[in-house]
Structure formats: structure tokens, C-alpha cells
Design a protein around this motif. Structure first.
Motif, short mmCIF file in Angstrom:
data_model
loop_
_atom_site.label_atom_id
_atom_site.label_comp_id
_atom_site.label_asym_id
_atom_site.label_seq_id
_atom_site.Cartn_x
_atom_site.Cartn_y
_atom_site.Cartn_z
N SER A 76 -8.96 -1.74 -16.67
CA SER A 76 -9.49 0.68 -16.13
C SER A 76 -8.09 0.49 -14.98
O SER A 76 -7.08 -0.25 -14.73
CB SER A 76 -10.35 -1.30 -15.22
N PHE A 77 -8.17 1.82 -15.16
CA PHE A 77 -7.35 2.89 -14.32
C PHE A 77 -8.68 2.83 -12.94
O PHE A 77 -9.42 3.18 -12.59
CB PHE A 77 -7.18 3.98 -14.67
N MET A 78 -8.20 1.72 -11.94
CA MET A 78 -8.56 2.19 -10.89
C MET A 78 -7.59 2.75 -9.86
O MET A 78 -6.77 2.72 -9.30
CB MET A 78 -8.59 0.51 -9.51
N LEU A 79 -8.90 4.09 -9.34
CA LEU A 79 -8.09 5.14 -8.54
C LEU A 79 -8.54 5.33 -6.70
O LEU A 79 -9.81 4.66 -6.92
CB LEU A 79 -8.97 6.38 -9.34
N HIS A 80 -8.03 4.76 -5.61
CA HIS A 80 -8.31 4.91 -4.44
C HIS A 80 -7.96 6.33 -4.04
O HIS A 80 -6.78 6.69 -3.67
CB HIS A 80 -7.74 4.01 -3.67
N SER A 81 -8.17 6.15 -3.45
CA SER A 81 -8.65 7.18 -2.40
C SER A 81 -7.73 6.77 -0.99
O SER A 81 -7.58 7.99 -0.86
CB SER A 81 -9.61 8.19 -1.72
N ARG A 82 -7.86 6.57 -0.24
CA ARG A 82 -7.03 5.73 0.53
C ARG A 82 -6.45 4.24 0.30
O ARG A 82 -6.95 3.44 -0.33
CB ARG A 82 -8.63 5.45 2.81
N ILE A 83 -5.71 3.65 1.57
CA ILE A 83 -4.90 2.42 1.03
C ILE A 83 -4.43 2.74 2.81
O ILE A 83 -4.80 2.94 4.22
CB ILE A 83 -2.78 2.79 1.06
N ASP A 84 -4.41 1.36 3.49
CA ASP A 84 -4.40 0.88 4.83
C ASP A 84 -3.06 0.77 5.20
O ASP A 84 -1.97 1.23 4.29
CB ASP A 84 -4.46 -0.91 5.44
N THR A 130 -7.60 14.59 -7.94
CA THR A 130 -6.68 14.83 -6.26
C THR A 130 -6.65 13.61 -6.00
O THR A 130 -6.63 13.43 -4.36
CB THR A 130 -5.98 16.11 -6.82
N SER A 131 -8.39 13.34 -5.14
CA SER A 131 -8.80 12.69 -4.01
C SER A 131 -8.62 11.02 -3.99
O SER A 131 -8.92 10.48 -3.12
CB SER A 131 -11.14 13.26 -3.65
N HIS A 132 -7.88 10.71 -5.05
CA HIS A 132 -8.00 9.48 -5.26
C HIS A 132 -6.63 9.02 -5.89
O HIS A 132 -6.09 8.44 -6.92
CB HIS A 132 -8.58 9.18 -6.40
N PRO A 133 -5.30 9.08 -5.37
CA PRO A 133 -4.07 9.50 -5.42
C PRO A 133 -3.56 8.50 -6.31
O PRO A 133 -2.11 7.98 -7.03
CB PRO A 133 -3.44 10.50 -5.07
N TYR A 134 -3.88 7.23 -5.31
CA TYR A 134 -3.58 5.22 -5.69
C TYR A 134 -3.86 4.94 -6.39
O TYR A 134 -4.80 5.20 -6.31
CB TYR A 134 -3.72 5.00 -4.07
N ARG A 135 -3.93 4.90 -7.62
CA ARG A 135 -3.96 3.92 -9.03
C ARG A 135 -2.88 2.57 -9.19
O ARG A 135 -1.80 2.60 -8.98
CB ARG A 135 -3.57 5.69 -9.53
N VAL A 136 -4.50 2.31 -9.39
CA VAL A 136 -3.69 0.76 -10.13
C VAL A 136 -4.43 0.74 -11.95
O VAL A 136 -5.21 0.66 -12.54
CB VAL A 136 -4.12 -0.48 -9.19
N LEU A 137 -3.49 0.32 -12.93
CA LEU A 137 -3.77 -0.21 -13.61
C LEU A 137 -4.17 -2.10 -13.78
O LEU A 137 -3.04 -2.29 -13.78
CB LEU A 137 -2.84 0.12 -14.96
N GLY A 153 -3.08 -8.93 -15.69
CA GLY A 153 -2.34 -8.21 -14.75
C GLY A 153 -2.90 -6.68 -14.42
O GLY A 153 -3.47 -5.94 -15.15
N SER A 154 -1.86 -6.33 -13.49
CA SER A 154 -2.04 -5.42 -12.77
C SER A 154 -0.79 -4.65 -12.08
O SER A 154 -0.27 -5.36 -11.96
CB SER A 154 -2.74 -5.64 -11.44
N TRP A 155 -0.67 -3.24 -12.25
CA TRP A 155 0.36 -2.56 -12.89
C TRP A 155 0.33 -1.29 -11.60
O TRP A 155 -0.89 -0.49 -12.40
CB TRP A 155 0.99 -2.26 -13.53
N GLN A 156 1.19 -1.23 -10.47
CA GLN A 156 1.23 -0.47 -9.74
C GLN A 156 1.65 0.92 -10.41
O GLN A 156 2.70 1.64 -10.54
CB GLN A 156 2.00 -0.02 -8.52
N LEU A 157 0.39 2.42 -10.44
CA LEU A 157 1.06 3.81 -10.91
C LEU A 157 1.69 4.49 -9.52
O LEU A 157 1.87 4.36 -8.71
CB LEU A 157 -0.38 4.04 -11.79
N PRO A 158 2.58 5.61 -11.19
CA PRO A 158 2.87 6.49 -9.81
C PRO A 158 1.77 6.97 -8.75
O PRO A 158 0.46 7.74 -9.47
CB PRO A 158 3.88 7.38 -9.76
N THR A 159 2.04 7.50 -7.57
CA THR A 159 0.75 8.50 -7.25
C THR A 159 0.37 9.95 -7.65
O THR A 159 1.29 10.82 -8.02
CB THR A 159 0.63 8.99 -5.73
N GLY A 160 -0.80 10.37 -7.96
CA GLY A 160 -1.20 12.17 -8.41
C GLY A 160 -2.30 12.93 -8.12
O GLY A 160 -3.07 12.04 -7.21
#
Length: 160
Positions: A76-84, A130-137, A153-160
């Protein structure tokens, strides 16, 4: 780092992931046989792309190559709109989009392709907002025998 001989991950390491088959992606967290694991971080650093790059990435497919001893059973690509303040993504379902694929998923948001060389391409099939730039696979392998620990495993993807 240890691994169980029955684990579907490679003999001594967790599978690796590269963006477009090139740049290694940072492992955020993972678990593999015999209790081997990497705990989720307390802090993540994100570099934001230029606005024009962010707009160009929207709607484009994201392609990640994962090298592993067997095919993933779920991704799964987990797409997040915000980070803390620590850079940890907000996982509230109202502010997160998940593009998943694997056995039993009817409305797949990604696909897993066997490259026949010990690698697997995981590709999104839906637009990247574009409203969810923080992505994790996140990638998971089914246990090979009852009672085996799960491998993921989960990997941090470049912001997009």
C-alpha cells in the motif's frame, strides 16, 4: 539483524526498495523472522519539492522496485496530508489516503508486478493528490508456514 530460515525475506536482510529502480529509499520500520525488526522512528525529515514538481507529480504513477526473495502478498501507498512537529505522518483516516493491492483486494489502488529477476515493481494506479505529499510504502509478505512471524517493511518516499 537476524532472520528465520522459513521467512520469505532474503537470508540476512530485509528487502530493499528503490524509486524507479534507482535511488534507495530509507527504511522507516520493518519486521522479519526470529524477532528481527526496526522500530518506527521518533522523528522523520521530509524535503518538500518545488511547487511545480509537486504539481507535476500529481496524477503520475509512482513506481517502486522492491528486491526480495518472494513476491509481496500486500502493498500500500499511504498518502498523508499532514505531519506532526517530529515529521511523523498523521494517520487519521480523514486525512490519509491508502492505495492498496494484493490478494483479495477488489478495488486495487496499486499493482505488484514480478520482474522475474528477484525484484517486484509496486506501482500506483490512481492519481497522487497534491494535498497528500507525505508518502510511505508498506509491503508485507505472507508467512510461509503457520506460526511464522510476519515479514514487512515500510519505506519513506520522496514528497510529491
Amino acid at each position: 539483524m537476524t532472520t528465520s530460515p522459513s521467512s520469505p525475506s532474503p537470508d540476512s536482510t530485509l528487502p530493499t526498495a528503490q524509486e524507479n529502480g534507482g535511488t534507495d529509499l530509507p527504511l522507516v520500520a520493518g519486521q522479519w523472522g526470529s524477532g528481527g525488526h526496526k522500530e518506527p522512528p521518533q522523528r522523520l525529515e521530509w524535503g518538500l519539492p518545488a511547487r511545480e514538481n509537486q504539481k507535476a507529480a500529481a496524477g503520475e504513477s509512482v513506481r517502486i522496485t522492491v528486491e526480495a526473495a518472494s513476491a509481496p502478498s500486500y502493498a500500500s501507498f499511504m498518502l498523508h496530508s499532514r505531519i506532526d512537529d517530529s515529521g511523523i505522518p498523521d494517520e487519521d483516516a480523514r486525512r490519509q489516503k491508502i492505495l492498496a493491492c494484493g490478494d483479495g483486494i477488489d478495488d486495487a489502488g496499486c499493482r505488484i508486478t514480478d520482474n522475474k529477476d528477484g525484484s517486484y515493481t509496486i506501482e500506483s494506479v490512481r492519481a497522487q493528490p497534491t494535498s497528500h505529499p507525505y508518502r510511505v510504502l508498506y509491503v508485507q509478505w505472507a508467512p510461509t508456514r503457520p506460526g511464522d512471524e510476519e515479514t514487512w517493511g515500510s519505506w519513506q518516499l520522496p514528497t510529491g
